[in-house]
Design a protein around this motif. Structure first.
Motif, PDB file in Angstrom:
ATOM      1  N   TYR A  50       0.842  -1.193   0.000  1.00  0.00           N
ATOM      2  CA  TYR A  50       0.000   0.000   0.000  1.00  0.00           C
ATOM      3  C   TYR A  50       0.883   1.251   0.000  1.00  0.00           C
ATOM      4  CZ  TYR A  50      -4.632  -2.044   1.013  1.00  0.00           C
ATOM      5  OH  TYR A  50      -5.824  -2.683   0.967  1.00  0.00           O
ATOM      6  N   TYR A  51       0.314   2.334  -0.496  1.00  0.00           N
ATOM      7  CA  TYR A  51       0.990   3.633  -0.430  1.00  0.00           C
ATOM      8  C   TYR A  51       0.903   4.118   1.021  1.00  0.00           C
ATOM      9  CZ  TYR A  51       2.105   8.498  -1.412  1.00  0.00           C
ATOM     10  OH  TYR A  51       2.673   9.750  -1.409  1.00  0.00           O
ATOM     11  N   PHE A  52       1.923   3.745   1.811  1.00  0.00           N
ATOM     12  CA  PHE A  52       1.867   3.948   3.266  1.00  0.00           C
ATOM     13  C   PHE A  52       1.957   5.417   3.673  1.00  0.00           C
ATOM     14  CE2 PHE A  52       6.372   4.719   3.316  1.00  0.00           C
ATOM     15  CZ  PHE A  52       6.875   3.919   2.298  1.00  0.00           C
ATOM     16  N   ILE A 121      10.162  15.749  -2.898  1.00  0.00           N
ATOM     17  CA  ILE A 121       9.383  14.941  -1.950  1.00  0.00           C
ATOM     18  C   ILE A 121       8.113  15.718  -1.590  1.00  0.00           C
ATOM     19  CG2 ILE A 121       9.432  13.711   0.252  1.00  0.00           C
ATOM     20  CD1 ILE A 121      11.563  12.731  -1.747  1.00  0.00           C
ATOM     21  N   PRO A 122       6.953  15.186  -1.937  1.00  0.00           N
ATOM     22  CA  PRO A 122       5.710  15.926  -1.656  1.00  0.00           C
ATOM     23  C   PRO A 122       5.308  15.830  -0.194  1.00  0.00           C
ATOM     24  CG  PRO A 122       5.176  13.810  -2.628  1.00  0.00           C
ATOM     25  CD  PRO A 122       6.688  13.896  -2.601  1.00  0.00           C
ATOM     26  N   ASP A 123       4.410  16.737   0.180  1.00  0.00           N
ATOM     27  CA  ASP A 123       3.817  16.681   1.504  1.00  0.00           C
ATOM     28  C   ASP A 123       2.411  17.249   1.384  1.00  0.00           C
ATOM     29  OD1 ASP A 123       3.830  16.010   4.142  1.00  0.00           O
ATOM     30  OD2 ASP A 123       4.661  17.903   4.827  1.00  0.00           O
ATOM     31  N   GLY A 126      -2.713  13.007   2.748  1.00  0.00           N
ATOM     32  CA  GLY A 126      -2.711  11.771   1.953  1.00  0.00           C
ATOM     33  C   GLY A 126      -1.366  11.421   1.352  1.00  0.00           C
ATOM     34  N   TYR A 127      -0.504  12.402   1.196  1.00  0.00           N
ATOM     35  CA  TYR A 127       0.769  12.177   0.488  1.00  0.00           C
ATOM     36  C   TYR A 127       1.909  12.729   1.360  1.00  0.00           C
ATOM     37  CZ  TYR A 127      -2.446  11.369  -3.380  1.00  0.00           C
ATOM     38  OH  TYR A 127      -3.458  10.884  -4.183  1.00  0.00           O
ATOM     39  N   GLN A 128       2.047  12.167   2.547  1.00  0.00           N
ATOM     40  CA  GLN A 128       2.947  12.747   3.559  1.00  0.00           C
ATOM     41  C   GLN A 128       4.346  12.135   3.461  1.00  0.00           C
ATOM     42  OE1 GLN A 128       0.650  13.328   7.387  1.00  0.00           O
ATOM     43  NE2 GLN A 128      -0.689  11.900   6.314  1.00  0.00           N
ATOM     44  N   ILE A 154      10.728   9.993 -10.359  1.00  0.00           N
ATOM     45  CA  ILE A 154       9.691   9.325  -9.572  1.00  0.00           C
ATOM     46  C   ILE A 154       8.587  10.293  -9.186  1.00  0.00           C
ATOM     47  CG2 ILE A 154       9.236   8.007  -7.471  1.00  0.00           C
ATOM     48  CD1 ILE A 154      12.218   7.166  -7.493  1.00  0.00           C
ATOM     49  N   CYS A 155       7.392   9.975  -9.577  1.00  0.00           N
ATOM     50  CA  CYS A 155       6.149  10.618  -9.144  1.00  0.00           C
ATOM     51  C   CYS A 155       6.245  12.137  -9.066  1.00  0.00           C
ATOM     52  CB  CYS A 155       5.678   9.991  -7.839  1.00  0.00           C
ATOM     53  SG  CYS A 155       3.944  10.345  -7.521  1.00  0.00           S
ATOM     54  N   TRP A 156       6.338  12.711  -7.880  1.00  0.00           N
ATOM     55  CA  TRP A 156       6.288  14.181  -7.737  1.00  0.00           C
ATOM     56  C   TRP A 156       7.333  14.872  -8.619  1.00  0.00           C
ATOM     57  CZ3 TRP A 156       2.587  17.186  -6.672  1.00  0.00           C
ATOM     58  CH2 TRP A 156       2.726  18.430  -6.062  1.00  0.00           C
ATOM     59  N   ASP A 157       8.441  14.172  -8.927  1.00  0.00           N
ATOM     60  CA  ASP A 157       9.439  14.716  -9.869  1.00  0.00           C
ATOM     61  C   ASP A 157       8.795  15.073 -11.209  1.00  0.00           C
ATOM     62  OD1 ASP A 157      11.768  14.359  -8.236  1.00  0.00           O
ATOM     63  OD2 ASP A 157      11.989  12.281  -8.917  1.00  0.00           O
ATOM     64  N   THR A 179       4.620   6.102 -10.510  1.00  0.00           N
ATOM     65  CA  THR A 179       3.803   7.071  -9.774  1.00  0.00           C
ATOM     66  C   THR A 179       2.856   6.393  -8.798  1.00  0.00           C
ATOM     67  OG1 THR A 179       3.787   8.539 -11.697  1.00  0.00           O
ATOM     68  CG2 THR A 179       1.999   8.818 -10.153  1.00  0.00           C
ATOM     69  N   ALA A 180       2.435   7.155  -7.776  1.00  0.00           N
ATOM     70  CA  ALA A 180       1.269   6.780  -6.962  1.00  0.00           C
ATOM     71  C   ALA A 180       0.463   8.052  -6.744  1.00  0.00           C
ATOM     72  CB  ALA A 180       1.705   6.190  -5.627  1.00  0.00           C
ATOM     73  N   ILE A 181      -0.633   8.186  -7.480  1.00  0.00           N
ATOM     74  CA  ILE A 181      -1.458   9.395  -7.328  1.00  0.00           C
ATOM     75  C   ILE A 181      -2.924   9.047  -7.574  1.00  0.00           C
ATOM     76  CG2 ILE A 181      -1.137  10.186  -9.723  1.00  0.00           C
ATOM     77  CD1 ILE A 181      -1.034  13.090  -8.523  1.00  0.00           C
ATOM     78  N   GLY A 182      -3.782   9.729  -6.819  1.00  0.00           N
ATOM     79  CA  GLY A 182      -5.215   9.487  -6.962  1.00  0.00           C
ATOM     80  C   GLY A 182      -5.990  10.595  -6.276  1.00  0.00           C
TER      81      GLY A 182
END
Ligand code: PUT
Length: 298
Positions: A50-52, A121-123, A126-128, A154-157, A179-182
């Motif tokens: 899971y996207y922990f 690195i996002p914050d 949900g995306y901490q 990777i993702c946020w990049d 990516t992991a986004i939703g």
């Protein structure tokens, strides 16, 4: 005249929270992509579970493992060698007291070509990710695989044109973004999928390279420090061509194996003849090295 033909693939699936189930799914889909002729196969970000990052829980640090000897990387090295395919492998890296959102690039002979660590690195709800990951220290890289020179971020990049440009400037012929986004837990009305796609289509078009994005699907509910949180990941994995055109796309629910071929020599000629790499003005771009936009040239 036939040039350098490469077949790229984006995988998409729903993760469970069980590592071996997810790695088995990834292997099954890698085999399916290989069956469709794929040479370079992208699995989604952090596919082992899971996207922990929905939660800030100290127990989740136990999901991190050192790069060397990482069991999923070792398994993907065997698979890459057996099938003769390139597989970037996303994982949660422990490096002594540092942690990174990392990806190891496995070449078609099973060799590990090295590591890229996520830079941005996002914050936010949900995306901490800042709770878990140090900002990557590898810089943007190009990996010389059997089939192409590839840039992997990777993702946020993927929201930063500077990252895409840096990779293509160094010779990347194709860009890859796991990516992991939703959905956004704080705003049920916010759906970023079209924005997400258009930004990356822009990277493909601005740099005249194909681009492959792989995202997970499925609803994941995680116990957080404040009760339950859920994200429904919207998939929409896609492959774009060198003018940013979408060539293949998946939907927002189903498992998918997207496959498209490109002629890298034809694309290279188009990239060079279009002139954007000839007409760049790096002498005027120093402001990009500042955070606040103050222009060091004035
Ligand atoms: N994967 C990070 C996405 C952030 C969306 N708010």
């Amino acid at each position: 005249m036939e040039g350098r033909r490469v077949v790229v693939s984006a995988l998409q699936f729903a993760c469970t929270d069980d590592v071996s189930t997810n790695v088995n799914t990834a292997e099954r889909l890698v085999r399916a992509a290989h069956g469709k002729g794929a040479n370079i196969i992208l699995i989604q970000e952090l596919f082992e579970g899971y996207y922990f990052c929905q939660a800030q829980r100290e127990g989740f640090f136990q999901r991190a493992k050192p790069y060397k000897g990482h069991p999923t990387i070792l398994r993907m090295q065997k698979l890459a060698k057996e099938l003769g395919v390139v597989i970037p492998v996303s994982f949660f890296e422990e490096a002594n007291n540092a942690h990174y959102n990392s990806i190891a690039i496995i070449d078609a002979d099973g060799a590990d070509l090295g590591l890229y660590r996520k830079s941005h690195i996002p914050d936010g709800p949900g995306y901490q990710e800042k709770f878990y990951f140090n900002p990557g220290d590898t810089g943007f890289k190009v990996f010389h695989t059997k089939f192409a020179k590839i840039g992997v971020a990777i993702c946020w990049d993927q929201w930063f044109p500077e990252a895409a440009r840096a990779m293509v400037l160094q010779g990347a012929e194709i860009l890859f973004y796991p990516t992991a986004i939703g959905s956004e837990p704080q705003d049920t009305g916010l759906d970023s999928r079209d924005h997400w796609k258009r930004v990356m289509q822009g990277h493909a078009g601005a740099n005249l390279v194909p681009l492959v994005a792989s995202n997970r699907v499925g609803k994941e509910i995680i116990e957080t420090e404040h009760g339950k949180s859920e994200i429904t990941f919207y998939g929409n994995s896609f492959i774009a061509g060198p003018t940013g055109e979408i060539i293949e796309t998946a939907d927002d629910k189903e498992e998918a194996v997207l496959v498209t071929h490109f002629d890298l020599d034809v694309i290279k000629s188009k990239r060079h003849s279009w002139g954007v790499f000839r007409d760049r003005r790096p002498d005027l771009y120093k402001v990009l090295l500042t955070l606040d936009g103050s222009n060091p040239q004035l």
